[in-house]
Design a protein around this motif. Structure first.
Motif, mmCIF file in Angstrom:
data_model
loop_
_atom_site.group_PDB
_atom_site.id
_atom_site.type_symbol
_atom_site.label_atom_id
_atom_site.label_comp_id
_atom_site.label_asym_id
_atom_site.label_seq_id
_atom_site.Cartn_x
_atom_site.Cartn_y
_atom_site.Cartn_z
ATOM 1 N N HIS A 155 0.830 -1.178 -0.111
ATOM 2 C CA HIS A 155 0.143 0.030 0.048
ATOM 3 C C HIS A 155 1.003 1.263 -0.071
ATOM 4 N N SER A 156 0.359 2.222 -0.601
ATOM 5 C CA SER A 156 1.138 3.693 -0.460
ATOM 6 C C SER A 156 -0.115 4.489 -0.113
ATOM 7 N N GLU A 157 0.668 5.708 0.596
ATOM 8 C CA GLU A 157 -0.284 6.948 0.964
ATOM 9 C C GLU A 157 -0.858 7.262 -0.317
ATOM 10 N N GLN A 158 0.229 7.753 -1.215
ATOM 11 C CA GLN A 158 -0.341 8.454 -2.571
ATOM 12 C C GLN A 158 -1.441 7.341 -3.491
ATOM 13 N N TRP A 159 -0.983 6.042 -3.462
ATOM 14 C CA TRP A 159 -1.551 5.296 -4.670
ATOM 15 C C TRP A 159 -2.460 4.338 -4.165
ATOM 16 N N GLY A 160 -2.586 4.000 -2.887
ATOM 17 C CA GLY A 160 -3.731 3.122 -2.196
ATOM 18 C C GLY A 160 -2.836 1.780 -2.339
#
Ligand SMILES: [Zn+2]
Ligand SMILES: [Zn+2]
Lengths: 353, 181
Positions: A155-160
């Protein structure tokens, strides 16, 4: 558990509940997830695949929702058994055909399932009868909470949520309905409706039978992009779009019935007659006859037949179901004979009941 | 309605894609839809694959990007996925590929989804134990003391912390410096 037992299992999604005037067969919500510390499918070794299966099974066993789930490893199944799972919408054709360590978990009524090591480590699915995609999303979301509390998702903050293919990145959510649109097909209004629809980034496509033609006037509507819109809104939009299409279909049905009532009634009863008496039915012919009967039910021409009955008949007459029921290999010609037999038997039972 | 690509088959798939921020709709037959790898609705008896939408588009876009940004030498340190390999398969090899190919992915994701940021649910597990944030670009040594090695170090850290926005910016700066030499 013997997979052949599935042939006559009353899967929840086939029940005909919430069928919206007989127009909606089923709906589903699917989530793509990966474990952040293990390589994605293109780079996963057999060892990695084993680890992924172990982790997912471990998490599923600790949770409550998959407590009674059945688990199958794809490489322990015959190809016909895998096709059976495809026909029951439990696995994708890609999973059925792939090599390596792949698995499927599903609950007894087949409404919740997890494909392991498909394109993503996990593909969670909720499939329900009729027009209840919000419910399907909520059910798959609850399962995702449970597994996601135990697995460390990529998961990433920016891209979910990070997925193997960038087309699924973000929510990883694909939500769809299976809709019956016979009148829009006959009146050739599909194009107009589809043009309007795709303004909203939804995809419509024909439902496959055998071969490459769309059969049975069944279409799947699904969201196209997965990033930038929260899950609940994606589902709401799908429902909105579906209701618009249903309104068009209803209009078209009313117009047909007004223009040519005898012809419509005749077409419906001829289809019923063929299903009840024919001795050889190809998959394509069968699906088209079933579509006419389904329309007859929507229009109130045929009573005493439920959507659930029609849905169940649609599944048990598919090739691998016929094969599993027969217990021996069938040629396509033999299958067409069995298909007619099954249809005849079920309609006779319905008449007797 | 006939297929708009081959004009032969019956169009059964409505396919919308975004080109330069405007939506275009194509009506395709099963065969042409298959070629574009649009997700299949349901099982069929033939070898139809259940693959996600737009895969062909993804590959085309990746090819364009490769030319424009000379990304062909990039590769993921964690799983060994080369950019060329990603371009061919349209699939990423691991979590960290998202950092390694961040500048290309940024454009690609925007093009596919018409959005630059995820909105919606976050992960349950990672919420309580999210990795520490790497120092922001401004805190990293700047101006004269900038060296490629330092920037590459920072990039590696940003990538392993899954801070892809930072990673993308760092990568751009590395490129700029490399270009200036
Ligand atoms: Zn075509
Ligand atoms: Zn990688």
């Amino acid at each position: 558990m013997d997979l052949r037992g599935l042939v006559n299992n009353a899967a929840r999604w086939l029940s005909g509940e919430d069928d919206a005037d007989g127009m909606i067969v089923s709906c589903r919500a699917r989530l793509a997830r990966n474990i952040s510390t293990l390589p994605f499918a293109p780079k996963a070794t057999l060892d990695d695949q084993e680890q992924i299966i172990e982790q997912v099974l471990g998490a599923a066993q600790q949770g409550r929702q998959m407590g009674n789930a059945a688990f199958f490893k794809m490489n322990t199944l015959q190809s016909n058994e895998r096709r059976l799972l495809v026909e029951r919408h439990l696995i994708s054709p890609a999973l059925a055909e792939s090599k390596g360590q792949r698995g499927l978990l599903f609950n007894p009524d087949e409404s919740l399932s997890v494909m392991i090591n498909e394109e993503d480590h996990l593909r969670l699915q909720a499939i329900l009868p009729g027009l209840q995609p919000m419910q399907a999303w909520q059910e798959v979301n609850a399962l995702d909470d449970e597994l996601g509390g135990l697995l460390r998702y990529a998961h990433s903050e920016q891209w979910g949520f990070l997925t193997a293919c960038p087309t699924n990145t973000g929510t990883g959510l694909r939500v769809s309905v299976l809709i019956h649109l016979p009148a829009l097909v006959v009146t050739e209004d599909m194009e107009r409706v589809m043009r309007g629809l795709t303004q909203m980034t939804f995809t419509v496509r024909g439902y496959h039978g055998e071969g490459t033609n769309a059969v049975g006037n069944l279409f799947q509507i699904s969201n196209q992009s997965t990033m930038g819109v929260p899950e609940g809104e994606i589902v709401e939009k799908l429902v909105e779009v579906t209701r618009q299409i249903m309104a068009h279909e209803k209009e078209a049905q009313a117009a047909l019935l007004k223009e040519a009532p005898s012809e419509v009634e005749d077409k419906v009863w001829r289809a019923y007659g063929l299903l009840a008496h024919a001795r050889v039915l190809s998959s394509q012919e069968f699906m088209n006859l079933l579509s006419a009967v389904r329309l007859g039910r929507s229009l109130g021409i045929i009573d005493g037949m439920s959507s659930g009955f029609i849905n169940q008949l649609m599944i048990i007459t598919q090739p691998s179901h016929l094969q599993a029921e027969a217990g021996v290999d069938l040629s396509p010609e033999e299958r067409d004979v069995r298909r007619a037999e099954v249809a005849r038997r079920h309609l006779a039972e319905l008449g007797a009941a | 309605m006939k297929c708009e690509t081959c004009a032969k088959g019956e169009a059964t798939v409505a396919y919308t894609h975004i080109v330069d921020d405007t939506k275009k709709t194509l009506f395709l037959c099963e065969v042409c839809a298959e070629e574009k790898n649009i997700e299949t609705a349901a099982p069929s008896e033939d070898k139809t694959k259940d693959v996600p939408v737009l895969v062909k588009e993804v590959k085309e876009e990746l090819t364009n990007l490769a030319g424009a940004e000379d990304a062909s030498s990039a590769s993921c340190q964690a799983c060994g996925m080369a950019y060329d390999e990603f371009k061919k398969a349209g699939r990423l090899g691991c979590t960290e590929c998202y950092g390694a190919f961040a500048p290309q992915l940024e454009r690609l994701l925007k093009r596919i989804h018409g959005a630059e940021r995820h909105q919606g649910k976050g992960p349950i597990a990672a919420r309580s134990e999210s990795p520490p944030k790497p120092p922001s670009i401004d805190e990293v040594v700047t101006t004269d003391t900038d060296t490629l090695d330092q920037l590459r170090d920072e990039l590696a850290k940003a990538v392993s912390a899954e801070a892809f926005e930072e990673a993308a910016q760092l990568r751009d700066r590395i490129r700029a410096l490399e270009g200036g030499h």
